[in-house]
Write an enzyme that holds these catalytic residues in place. Sequence first.
Site, short mmCIF file in Angstrom:
data_model
loop_
_atom_site.label_atom_id
_atom_site.label_comp_id
_atom_site.label_asym_id
_atom_site.label_seq_id
_atom_site.Cartn_x
_atom_site.Cartn_y
_atom_site.Cartn_z
N SER A 228 -98.19 -56.11 -43.48
CA SER A 228 -97.45 -55.44 -44.55
C SER A 228 -95.97 -55.46 -44.20
O SER A 228 -95.58 -55.08 -43.09
CB SER A 228 -97.95 -54.01 -44.67
OG SER A 228 -96.98 -53.25 -45.36
N GLY A 230 -93.83 -53.76 -46.04
CA GLY A 230 -93.29 -52.63 -46.79
C GLY A 230 -92.91 -53.07 -48.19
O GLY A 230 -93.68 -53.80 -48.86
N GLY A 233 -93.39 -56.81 -49.52
CA GLY A 233 -94.67 -57.46 -49.78
C GLY A 233 -95.49 -57.69 -48.52
O GLY A 233 -95.57 -56.81 -47.65
N GLY A 259 -100.85 -48.76 -48.43
CA GLY A 259 -101.59 -49.62 -47.52
C GLY A 259 -103.09 -49.59 -47.81
O GLY A 259 -103.78 -50.62 -47.70
N ASP A 260 -103.61 -48.42 -48.18
CA ASP A 260 -105.04 -48.31 -48.49
C ASP A 260 -105.35 -49.08 -49.77
O ASP A 260 -106.41 -49.73 -49.88
CB ASP A 260 -105.44 -46.84 -48.63
CG ASP A 260 -105.13 -46.05 -47.37
OD1 ASP A 260 -105.19 -46.64 -46.28
OD2 ASP A 260 -104.81 -44.85 -47.49
#
Lengths: 320, 320
Positions: A228, A230, A233, A259-260
Site C-alpha cells: 500500500s 497510501g 495507490g 487497508g481492510d
Amino acid sequence: MILTVTLNTALDLTYGVPELVPHASHRVSDMSERPGGKGLNVARVLSALGHETVVTGFAGGSTGTVLRELLAARPADAPAPGTAPAPLTDALVAVAGNTRRTIAVVDRATGDTTQLNEPGPLVTADEWTALLGRYEELLAGADAVALCGSLPPGIHVGAYAELVRAARTAGVPVLLDTSGEPLRRGIAARPDLIKPNADELAQLTGSREPMRATRDARRRGAHGVIASLGPDGMLAVTPDGIWQAAPPARVPGNPTGAGDSAVAGLLSGLVEGLSWPDRLRRAVALSTATVLSPTAGDFDRAAYEELLPRVGIEEHAPAA
Amino acid sequence: MILTVTLNTALDLTYGVPELVPHASHRVSDMSERPGGKGLNVARVLSALGHETVVTGFAGGSTGTVLRELLAARPADAPAPGTAPAPLTDALVAVAGNTRRTIAVVDRATGDTTQLNEPGPLVTADEWTALLGRYEELLAGADAVALCGSLPPGIHVGAYAELVRAARTAGVPVLLDTSGEPLRRGIAARPDLIKPNADELAQLTGSREPMRATRDARRRGAHGVIASLGPDGMLAVTPDGIWQAAPPARVPGNPTGAGDSAVAGLLSGLVEGLSWPDRLRRAVALSTATVLSPTAGDFDRAAYEELLPRVGIEEHAPAA
C-alpha cells in the site's frame, strides 16, 4: 465462501468530542459502537460485495457478547441498489477473557482521531487448540482465507505461520495482513499474498524505497506482495508481473479501514478469477471509497462504482 | 442504613498509556474497570467505614450488567485491620438503555488524566416512575440519603428537587451533591446539606469569595452548606455555626473521588450524631486520604487514621 480470521477482535467505539484537550474532562457528544478487528472489517466489505463470508477468531466476556450481538444484527453495509449483502456467518471461538475495546476519539473541530487500543484477552493453550480445530474445519469449505491483524496476549508469535501452513496444506489461497514479528514469521511459511503498508514494509525489510522493499518481501517467502502506497495507490509484485495502481486523484477523508477494504478487493478478485489489473482496480477503488465514506471503515458504494473504471494501472518491466 | 442515589451510574475504565499524544495511536499498557458514579463511590466509602449502605439509581444494557457484577463481587476496600466492610446492597432500577462508560486516560509519564464521559442512557418516564417507587420504599428504612451526580438524558431538571422533597416528607436527612441547574432547583427544595466545590458555588451564586458564596447558597434554601476549598479543606456554614476545617498539609496525589469521600464522611458523622467539628474532621481526613491513595477513588486507611486527629478546625463568628 471466503474465510477471514481475526485473532484479536475488538469492540470499536467512536467518541466524538467538540475538541480534545489533554488533561481536561470531556463530555462525549456523539458515539457509536461496532464489531471490529481487521478480519471483521474485511468480511463486512466482502459481504457487501456479494461474497458469502465466515469469520473466525476469538471473542469473549461481556465485550465479546456485545460484539457478537452487533455482528448478528449488523445493518446492510452500503448494498448496491436492489441488492442485499451476502451472508456473514459468525464462527468465532469463545474465550474466557474479555474481548478488547478500541476507542477512536474524534476531535469534531479538526476531524483528527486519537486512538486508544486495549491489548486484548489472554488466550490459553486450550483456546488456541480449539481455534485451530475450527479453522481446519472451515478451510474445507473456503475458496480463500485472510489472516488479519495483531495477536492477542498468550498467542505464540509463530501463530500466523501455523495458519498459513494449514491453508497451503488444504490448498486454500491465503492472504496475510499483519505486522512486526508475526508478519516476518508468517511470510516464511509462504502465503499467497501479503498487503503491507510503507511502515510495515520498512520494519520488515529495512527499506523505505517501495520497489526495493516489495521485492525484498517477496524474496522472504510471499508469493505476491501488494504494497500500500497510501493515497498514491498500490504496488503489486507478483509471480505474473509487476503493476502499479493509482486512484484518479488524492481524496480527503478518514483512512481508517482503507487497508481492510483493499484486502477485501484483492481476495474477492482472486476468488472471481479476475486478472491482476482488475483485482488492483477493485482494491484501489474500494480503499479510496472507504476514505471518502463519512462512517469510518465503511465504503461509499456510489464513489466505488464511479472510481472503479478510473483507477490508473501501469505495468512495470519484470524484476531484474 | 444509609441510602445513596446515583441517577447516572457509570462503568469507570482507567487506561494507562506511556504518554498521551493527541492524534496518535496508543496501546493501553494497563487498565482497570470498576463501578462508578458519585453515589456508588460514596457508598463504597460508607461501607468501608462500617455503615450498611444501599445504592439505587439506574443501570442497564451490557455495561449495566458488568457494573452490577463488579458491584456484587467488589473486594473489601481498605478495611481496617480485623474488620470487614459493612454490606453494600444493590437496589438499582433496570433501564433499557446502556449505562454510560467513563474513561480516564492516565499519562504514565506525568500522571495527568484526560477524562472522556459518555452522556448516559435515555431514561423513559416509566423508568423514572419505577425509580421514584423504589426510592420511597428505601427511604422508609434509611437514616440518611445522599443524592449524587449528573442527570442522565431524559430526566427532568427538577428531579433532585422531587427527591429532596420526598426525603423531607419521610423525615430522612438528605445531602445533595450535584451542579448547575439541577443543583439550583434542588436547593430550593431545602435539602439538609449541599457540598459544592468552588466552581459549583460560583456557578450557583456568581461569587468566588468562599464565605459570601457559601452564605448565599444557604439563603437559597440549603440548611447547611459545606463548601469544598480543594486542598485547603472545607468551609461549613450551618444552622449551628460556621467552621473551617483544613488538613495538616497540602498533599500530592489524584483528587478523583475526594469529594465523594467527603460526602461519606459528612453523612456517616451525621448518622453517628457527631458534632460538626468531628464531622468536618472526618470529611477532610477522608478526602485527603483519598488524594493520597494510589488507586483513584479509594482512600488510604492508614493515612486516614493518622490524619484524623491532625485536621485543624477554626470556628468563625456567626453570620452578621
